[in-house]
Enzyme design. Structure first.
Site, PDB file in Angstrom:
ATOM      1  CD  GLU A  36      -2.850  -0.852   2.530  1.00  0.00           C
ATOM      2  OE1 GLU A  36      -2.982   0.251   3.113  1.00  0.00           O
ATOM      3  OE2 GLU A  36      -3.357  -1.899   2.928  1.00  0.00           O
ATOM      4  CE  LYS A  62       5.402   4.706   6.874  1.00  0.00           C
ATOM      5  NZ  LYS A  62       5.167   6.017   7.421  1.00  0.00           N
ATOM      6  NE  ARG A  69      -2.683   3.551  12.977  1.00  0.00           N
ATOM      7  CZ  ARG A  69      -1.957   2.444  12.852  1.00  0.00           C
ATOM      8  NH1 ARG A  69      -0.653   2.517  12.741  1.00  0.00           N
ATOM      9  NH2 ARG A  69      -2.529   1.272  12.851  1.00  0.00           N
ATOM     10  NE  ARG A  88       2.060   6.847  16.518  1.00  0.00           N
ATOM     11  CZ  ARG A  88       2.664   6.015  15.690  1.00  0.00           C
ATOM     12  NH1 ARG A  88       2.422   6.051  14.430  1.00  0.00           N
ATOM     13  NH2 ARG A  88       3.545   5.178  16.148  1.00  0.00           N
ATOM     14  CD  GLU A  94      -0.823   8.299   8.144  1.00  0.00           C
ATOM     15  OE1 GLU A  94      -1.268   7.482   8.981  1.00  0.00           O
ATOM     16  OE2 GLU A  94       0.251   8.899   8.307  1.00  0.00           O
ATOM     17  CG  PHE A 135      -4.549   2.109   6.710  1.00  0.00           C
ATOM     18  CD1 PHE A 135      -4.481   1.365   7.863  1.00  0.00           C
ATOM     19  CD2 PHE A 135      -4.084   3.424   6.728  1.00  0.00           C
ATOM     20  CE1 PHE A 135      -3.967   1.901   9.032  1.00  0.00           C
ATOM     21  CE2 PHE A 135      -3.567   3.976   7.903  1.00  0.00           C
ATOM     22  CZ  PHE A 135      -3.517   3.207   9.056  1.00  0.00           C
ATOM     23  NE  ARG A 138       7.509   0.140  16.595  1.00  0.00           N
ATOM     24  CZ  ARG A 138       7.037   1.063  15.788  1.00  0.00           C
ATOM     25  NH1 ARG A 138       6.979   0.866  14.492  1.00  0.00           N
ATOM     26  NH2 ARG A 138       6.612   2.217  16.254  1.00  0.00           N
ATOM     27  CE  LYS A 172       8.548   2.117  10.381  1.00  0.00           C
ATOM     28  NZ  LYS A 172       8.342   3.080  11.414  1.00  0.00           N
TER      29      LYS A 172
HETATM   30  P1  AMP Z   1       5.754   4.834  11.410  1.00  0.00           P
HETATM   31  O1  AMP Z   1       4.948   5.916  12.053  1.00  0.00           O
HETATM   32  O2  AMP Z   1       6.993   5.331  10.778  1.00  0.00           O
HETATM   33  O3  AMP Z   1       5.959   3.655  12.342  1.00  0.00           O
HETATM   34  O4  AMP Z   1       4.929   4.227  10.167  1.00  0.00           O
HETATM   35  C1  AMP Z   1       3.714   3.602  10.344  1.00  0.00           C
HETATM   36  C2  AMP Z   1       2.625   4.619  10.143  1.00  0.00           C
HETATM   37  O5  AMP Z   1       2.415   4.877   8.772  1.00  0.00           O
HETATM   38  C3  AMP Z   1       1.286   4.156  10.613  1.00  0.00           C
HETATM   39  O6  AMP Z   1       1.146   4.329  11.981  1.00  0.00           O
HETATM   40  C4  AMP Z   1       0.337   5.043   9.828  1.00  0.00           C
HETATM   41  O7  AMP Z   1       0.121   6.237  10.548  1.00  0.00           O
HETATM   42  C5  AMP Z   1       1.133   5.420   8.591  1.00  0.00           C
HETATM   43  N1  AMP Z   1       0.574   4.937   7.330  1.00  0.00           N
HETATM   44  C6  AMP Z   1       0.566   5.640   6.180  1.00  0.00           C
HETATM   45  N2  AMP Z   1       0.000   4.963   5.185  1.00  0.00           N
HETATM   46  C7  AMP Z   1      -0.383   3.764   5.703  1.00  0.00           C
HETATM   47  C8  AMP Z   1      -1.028   2.613   5.156  1.00  0.00           C
HETATM   48  N3  AMP Z   1      -1.384   2.537   3.881  1.00  0.00           N
HETATM   49  N4  AMP Z   1      -1.250   1.577   5.998  1.00  0.00           N
HETATM   50  C9  AMP Z   1      -0.869   1.621   7.291  1.00  0.00           C
HETATM   51  N5  AMP Z   1      -0.269   2.678   7.851  1.00  0.00           N
HETATM   52  C10 AMP Z   1      -0.015   3.746   7.067  1.00  0.00           C
END
Ligand code: AMP
Length: 570
Positions: A245, A247, A252, A267, A296, A337, A429, A435
């Protein structure tokens, strides 16, 4: 249960720096409690609260009101201020002085946990005219009956900062040992409820299957988190056919809907509903009665169709006034999502594939890169407030890379890679959701110390010690950062830091770990400079992450993982 018995154990917990000893003292405390309601309150109190963690209410009693309350029972104000300066802690200061005033703990019944808790809840609810006076009356009524040690913890609870080093993971461990139930099971329930008191109460009542501990509308649950993927190929190797998907670089949101009642949580599970009226409206328009979905939220530039800087989103989220004006300036779109709940059915244990199907069936389209690419591109600039995330299901690395490059070309930051068979795992996690971004992951870190500035920065703090955490919440400094900050940022930091100083160390101050910043860096090095063995080379602040708290920062394991990935890429 008597307040003094709890305070005695809190004192033991405070005196040891060892986490396991803290846990064992807490187990002793659980052994002493007979009443499930008491156990519930003690759990909240141990982490400095009188409300459950998902509940945003705060006592909101400032130091000034606390000081006025104890002065009203005869403590000398100047002596108190002097003592606070000396000890750096208002709890200790009151403890030392309260013995000097003639007060009534010998005359009255001893304080109970229930009274302390209920009185403070009442204080929290007092509003309107004369409220300060009423609050002071209730608070001083408690102090009048408190022994010195009881006063210490009373004062700290009033300021919602117990300083005994108890946190939710440690309490969960204590509960797990005492009740002989696997920690993982308790962690999962906790991630759904965000209510340590309720969980403890139900354990003591032997009601772990209670409906109250299940997913419930308008009680936000901790989001499932992603791991960093070493590479697209590696992720495919692990998962086989996976859902890629886009990103999106935004904030969030978790959205709860029941009929026309809609709430949006950030979040960090804060209620941000009021700041986002157009999203609320769009959600109301969805033809499903009860719903919990996740997505998001990004800011869209209507002219280019590309996402706007993250700061714009935060400006919208933080907005309390002039919301409609800002609504026009900053257009938001939510890319959904995931779905956790629909019309009485919880989907968190269903495989991701099924959840996505349910989500798509509500909207009547898929947003599949292969099938819908043209429409998606046409709609980038459209007035669309709710959309589905863009997806591609594949086990072909080349296809995946094409999707990844396309996601970057339309302005987003990378891809998520999701295991189609995985359940939703709240709060953890996991390796079922990855990601992947083109640059080395920036790190979310918390500021633990601030150094007084010199020269051009003499009015501010000049540099900041930053730390990551481990799974249990212990913090590990990993560098000092001073770049990437404008004068405005420095002023902002000064204002915030001055309010959260724990200790003044002369050239620098130690602060409560609550300011989260995202930092970029040249690389991660092995280093003896910090006890964790790693250091960031040339860190610079990219942005403030007010949407994150200390629980959301990166872990030492993330650092190790990025270190390995970086070695692989070099
Ligand atoms: P991180 O904050 O760096 O841990 O990355 C994960 C975050 O990416 C999630 O908590 C979401 O807020 C965001 N995110 C963006 N696009 C998506 C997606 N398609 N699916 C899930 N999370 C996403």
């Amino acid at each position: 249960m008597l307040w003094k018995d709890v305070c005695k154990i809190f004192d033991n917990i405070e005196k040891t720096t060892k986490r396991l000893e803290k846990r064992d003292y807490f187990i002793k405390l659980i052994e002493m409690v007979k009443d499930p309601e008491d156990l519930k309150k003690i759990c909240y109190i141990a982490i400095g609260r009188v409300y459950p963690e998902y509940d945003e209410r705060e006592l909101g009693i400032g130091e000034k009101l606390l000081i006025n309350s104890v002065v009203s029972i005869g403590i000398n104000k100047n002596e108190l201020l002097e003592e606070i300066k000396k000890t750096g802690d208002i709890g200790f200061a009151i403890e030392r002085l309260i013995g000097k005033v003639k007060h009534g703990y010998l005359l009255y019944q001893p304080l109970t946990v229930d009274e302390v808790y209920k009185t403070l809840r009442r204080v929290g609810e007092i509003e309107g005219e004369g409220s300060q006076k009423k609050k002071i009356r209730l608070i001083s009524g408690l102090f009048l009956r408190a022994t010195p040690i009881e006063a210490r913890y009373l004062a700290r609870l009033i300021l919602e900062d117990m300083r005994i080093g108890m946190n939710v993971p440690t309490i969960l461990e204590a509960l797990s040992i005492y009740f002989n139930i696997p920690k993982e099971r308790l962690e999962k329930i906790y991630a759904i409820t965000n209510d340590i008191g309720l969980l403890a109460e139900k354990l003591l009542k032997n009601e772990l299957d209670s409906d109250e501990l299940k997913l419930k509308l308008f009680r936000p649950i901790k989001p499932m988190l992603a791991q960093i993927a070493p590479s697209i190929e590696q992720a495919i190797l692990e998962m086989g056919k996976a859902q890629f998907e886009t990103k999106f670089d935004g904030a969030r949101v978790q959205i709860h809907k029941s009929g026309n009642n809609v709430k949006i949580y950030s979040r960090r599970l804060e209620d941000v509903t009021n700041a986002l009226p157009e999203i609320v409206n769009a959600i109301k328009g969805i033809n499903v009665d009860k719903l919990i979905v996740e997505g998001e939220c990004v800011a869209i530039d209507k002219n280019t169709g590309k996402p706007r800087p993250f700061q714009d989103i935060l400006r919208r989220f933080r907005r309390k006034y002039d919301i409609s004006k800002f609504m026009k300036e900053i257009n938001l779109r939510v890319y959904l999502f995931d779905i956790l709940y629909k019309d009485g059915v919880s989907y968190i244990d269903e495989p991701f594939k099924k959840r996505r199907e349910v989500l798509e069936s509500i909207f009547g389209y898929e947003n599949d890169f292969k099938k819908d690419r043209k429409r998606i591109e046409e709609e980038l600039k459209a007035d669309k407030i709710i959309d589905l995330s863009y997806k591609l299901v594949t086990d072909n690395p080349e296809e995946a890379r094409e999707f990844y490059n396309w996601s970057l070309s339309i302005g987003h930051e990378g891809v998520m890679i999701k295991n189609l068979n995985a359940p939703y795992t709240p709060g953890s996690r996991v390796r079922t959701m990855y990601k992947f971004k083109p640059t080395l992951e920036s790190l979310d870190v918390v500021i633990t110390k601030a150094k007084r500035g010199m020269g051009k920065r003499k009015d501010w703090y000049g540099s900041f010690e930053i730390a990551v955490r481990d799974e249990e919440g212990n913090l590990y400094p990993i560098g000092h950062v001073g770049t990437g900050l404008t004068e405005e940022d420095l002023e902002y930091l000064k204002q915030r830091i001055d309010k959260i100083i724990i200790r003044d160390l002369g050239e620098e101050v130690e602060v409560k770990p609550e300011i989260v910043v995202e930092v970029a860096y040249e690389e991660i090095q092995k280093s003896d400079k910090y006890p964790c063995g790693f250091a960031l080379r040339f860190p610079r602040v990219v942005r403030f992450r007010e949407d994150k708290g200390v629980d959301d920062i990166n872990t030492l394991d993330d650092v190790k993982e990025i270190y390995m990935i970086q070695r692989g890429r070099n």
